[in-house]
Design a protein around this motif. Structure first.
Motif, PDB file in Angstrom:
ATOM      1  N   THR A  97       0.813  -1.215   0.000  1.00  0.00           N
ATOM      2  CA  THR A  97       0.000   0.000   0.000  1.00  0.00           C
ATOM      3  C   THR A  97       0.845   1.264   0.000  1.00  0.00           C
ATOM      4  O   THR A  97       0.310   2.358  -0.073  1.00  0.00           O
ATOM      5  N   ARG A 148       2.548   0.103  -4.321  1.00  0.00           N
ATOM      6  CA  ARG A 148       1.376   0.206  -5.200  1.00  0.00           C
ATOM      7  C   ARG A 148       1.780   0.101  -6.669  1.00  0.00           C
ATOM      8  O   ARG A 148       1.134  -0.605  -7.460  1.00  0.00           O
ATOM      9  N   THR A 150      -1.069  -7.355   3.842  1.00  0.00           N
ATOM     10  CA  THR A 150      -1.561  -6.120   4.448  1.00  0.00           C
ATOM     11  C   THR A 150      -1.985  -6.382   5.888  1.00  0.00           C
ATOM     12  O   THR A 150      -2.288  -7.509   6.278  1.00  0.00           O
ATOM     13  N   ARG A 151      -2.012  -5.317   6.678  1.00  0.00           N
ATOM     14  CA  ARG A 151      -2.315  -5.448   8.109  1.00  0.00           C
ATOM     15  C   ARG A 151      -3.814  -5.525   8.394  1.00  0.00           C
ATOM     16  O   ARG A 151      -4.220  -6.046   9.425  1.00  0.00           O
ATOM     17  N   SER A 170      -6.777  -1.468   4.396  1.00  0.00           N
ATOM     18  CA  SER A 170      -5.601  -1.198   3.570  1.00  0.00           C
ATOM     19  C   SER A 170      -5.736  -1.851   2.205  1.00  0.00           C
ATOM     20  O   SER A 170      -5.411  -1.255   1.174  1.00  0.00           O
ATOM     21  N   HIS A 171      -6.209  -3.087   2.203  1.00  0.00           N
ATOM     22  CA  HIS A 171      -6.381  -3.796   0.931  1.00  0.00           C
ATOM     23  C   HIS A 171      -7.447  -3.129   0.074  1.00  0.00           C
ATOM     24  O   HIS A 171      -7.292  -3.025  -1.157  1.00  0.00           O
ATOM     25  N   ARG A 178      -8.213   0.045   0.014  1.00  0.00           N
ATOM     26  CA  ARG A 178      -7.622   1.275  -0.561  1.00  0.00           C
ATOM     27  C   ARG A 178      -6.729   0.940  -1.743  1.00  0.00           C
ATOM     28  O   ARG A 178      -6.741   1.632  -2.762  1.00  0.00           O
TER      29      ARG A 178
END
Length: 615
Positions: free
Chosen positions: A24, A29, A46-47, A51-52, A54
């Motif tokens: 991210t 990206r 991803t955390r 986030s994923h 976005r």
């Protein structure tokens, strides 16, 4: 013809499964996008789901609709990754913290401990072909020998937490990957700047912050000397380079310094951008040694950034050979820097990170524009505000754009550029419906007079030449210029709207008024609005315009009796009054204003008659 790489294994994109850490982030990206475009199956570590989401939205906005698999990562869990990952063939580590002012512990946790965890995870994958690590051009090439506490303490004290943690991470990565027999490659990128085609970037540290000072005229002196070298690399070129590393056997156990050797020395780079920005480059220079001795409150520079001001050059031969082997060409230097500089300024160096914003050249004038490119509805803002104050209205209107007039907002030029600029706006950019506010109403009328067969409709919001003349103090240019160059957002909001609620919306206008000659241009135009001759000329020109006219005023800022009498004579006119609004309805009543413009943009007036409505 692209060179053929005889060292590339017979690997189809469909056989590749890439796992990206730090997906991210800025580099991550673009890497996911490059891998996806190459047909590689991608999973992202991803955390959290947000986030994923976005990332997925960003990929969709960039024309890539294939959603990467979302694997949850937790650096406190020895397993590190949850989800299906056993067939991963390549890992890219773009994770870490790019931030100055961290503590040593914070920096080591983000940039060193994460490397240990990722290498250990990679060692457990049965089909891994390559682990690619992003290091840095100032920190790469470290001896992988273990560090003792004295070396660690001295390095962090000398370089600062961020750079020292990247130095340590480079050494730890090599040592751990060699110990665990993990096939690896390292990229040591220079200052990563925007996409070579669009300039897109959301990194505002380092060199970008210097460009910000240049844009605002607050760069007192150029740091370094004529040989100071701060090289750059376009993010899309870096991403494409990284996607090729797992395909090349010769890239295993190899580090590549990736930078544009044609990057001008720092003074020349700043001069290149200054010319593009139409600003003056500072003549004074300040040696790096002196910068390091001065307190940050004077230099306004983070001490951790000063180590990047160096005359060093870097070993790029192997990266050039690799790129040539794979037919990868470095983007042209100056255009790439220009596009990046434009994107930074158009997005106000992070203060306006979202939205469709750009600089265009109109009639030879560098012009700021926001909204949908090429749409026929164009807003011309008034005084002393900018196109940004119309952003909520533009969004609500849909299929519209706003441009800063020459010499105002973020556009270059001056009032003398209006004729050529307006002609180009209409004949070259496709403007057909001009929405002019206050001084912008004058520009709209003049454009329509010059091109009556092309400008199909006028919307005049608070047209000053049909309203009361400004107060006497506003007619004295020196006083107005002094005021506008020093006013605060709150004070300006109070003067324009009688309150301070929309002050946030005026921060960018106040910033623009403190740049260059914008305050002078605004003051001169404000004084000109009181001139009887110009007001009469605009009224006469409006009478001759054969197209449809929609006039919008606030109930607290009505037309004068003379203005109303003139409007009564126009054959195809609509007048809308917004209750409770004054001279700047885009600040106080944006939804009502947008609705009024939108609804009347397609509804015809009664031929030969006057239509009066309330918003």
């Amino acid at each position: 013809m692209n060179a053929v790489n005889t060292n590339t294994p017979n690997t189809n994109a469909a056989d590749r499964h890439a796992l990206v850490f730090g997906a991210t982030g800025f580099i991550g990206r673009h890497l996911v996008l490059a891998l996806g475009r190459a047909g590689v199956r991608v999973s992202t570590a991803t955390r959290n789901p947000a986030s994923h989401r976005r990332l997925t939205r960003w990929l969709h906005e960039h024309g890539h609709d294939t959603t990467p698999a979302d694997l949850r990562t937790d650096f406190t869990d020895p397993a590190l990754i949850q989800g299906d990952h056993q067939d991963v063939t390549e890992i890219y580590n773009c994770a870490g913290a790019y931030r100055f002012g961290m503590s040593a512990d914070e920096a080591r946790h983000a940039n060193v401990d994460s490397v240990r965890a990722i290498v250990a995870f990679a060692a457990r994958l049965p089909h891994l072909r390559r682990l690619v690590h992003v290091s840095g051009y100032r920190v790469g090439g470290q001896d992988p020998a273990p560090w003792n506490e004295q070396r660690r303490r001295e390095t962090y004290q000398a370089l600062g937490a961020y750079e020292a943690s990247k130095v340590e991470a480079d050494a730890v990565f090599q040592a751990e990957a060699n110990r665990l027999n993990v096939p690896w490659s390292i990229v040591n990128p220079a200052s990563v700047i925007g996409d070579s085609a669009t300039g897109e970037s959301d990194q505002y540290l380092g060199l970008a912050s210097t460009l910000k000072d240049l844009w605002h005229g607050s760069l007192a002196a150029v740091p370094g000397n004529a040989r100071t070298f701060v090289p750059v690399i376009a993010v899309d070129h870096l991403a494409r380079f990284m996607t090729l590393l797992p395909l090349d056997d010769d890239a295993e156990h190899t580090a590549y310094w990736l930078l544009d050797d044609d990057t001008p020395a720092l003074p020349s780079l700043l001069a290149l951008v200054a010319e593009h920005y139409r600003v003056t480059t500072p003549r004074a220079r300040i040696p790096v040694a002196l910068l390091k001795r001065l307190p940050p409150r004077l230099t306004k520079a983070d001490p951790e950034t000063l180590t990047f001001l160096s005359e060093d050059r870097y070993p790029t031969t192997s990266a050039h050979a690799f790129a040539a082997r794979h037919g990868l060409t470095m983007p042209d230097t100056a255009p790439t820097i220009h596009r990046w500089a434009d994107h930074l300024a158009a997005h106000r160096f992070g203060d306006a990170p979202t939205g469709d914003r750009r600089f265009i050249t109109t009639g030879g004038v560098r012009t700021f524009e926001l909204g949908e490119p090429g749409t026929p509805t164009v807003v011309l803002p008034g005084l002393p505000v900018n196109a940004d104050t119309w952003a909520p209205v533009i969004t609500a209107m849909d299929h519209a754009r706003a441009v800063d007039l020459p010499g105002l907002g973020m556009s270059a030029g001056h009032h003398g550029d209006w004729p050529a600029w307006l002609t180009a706006l209409v004949t070259e950019t496709g403007a057909r419906h001009l929405v002019g506010h206050s001084i912008g109403a004058a520009a709209a009328v003049e454009a329509a007079a010059a091109h009556p067969g092309t400008v199909e409709r006028l919307t005049l919001v608070a047209p000053f030449f049909l309203q009361a003349r400004p107060a006497r103090p506003a007619r004295w240019t020196p006083l107005t210029r002094w005021y506008l160059s020093r006013v605060t957002p709150e004070a300006l909001t109070d003067r324009l709207t009688g309150g301070t609620a929309p002050a946030t919306a005026l921060r960018s206008s106040v910033t623009d008024l403190r740049r260059g000659a914008a305050a002078t241009t605004a003051a001169r135009l404000l004084a000109a609005t009181a001139q009887p001759r110009w007001r009469e000329e605009l009224q006469a020109t409006l009478r001759r315009y054969p197209g449809r006219v929609h006039i919008i005023v606030g109930s607290d800022d009505p037309l004068t009796p003379e203005g109303r009498a003139l409007v009564d004579t126009l054959p195809r006119v609509t007048v809308t009054t917004i209750p409770g609004a004054g001279h700047h309805p885009q600040l106080t009543h944006p939804d009502d204003l947008a609705r009024a413009v939108r609804e009347h943009a397609t509804s015809p007036t009664t031929p030969g008659g006057l239509k009066i409505t309330n918003a």
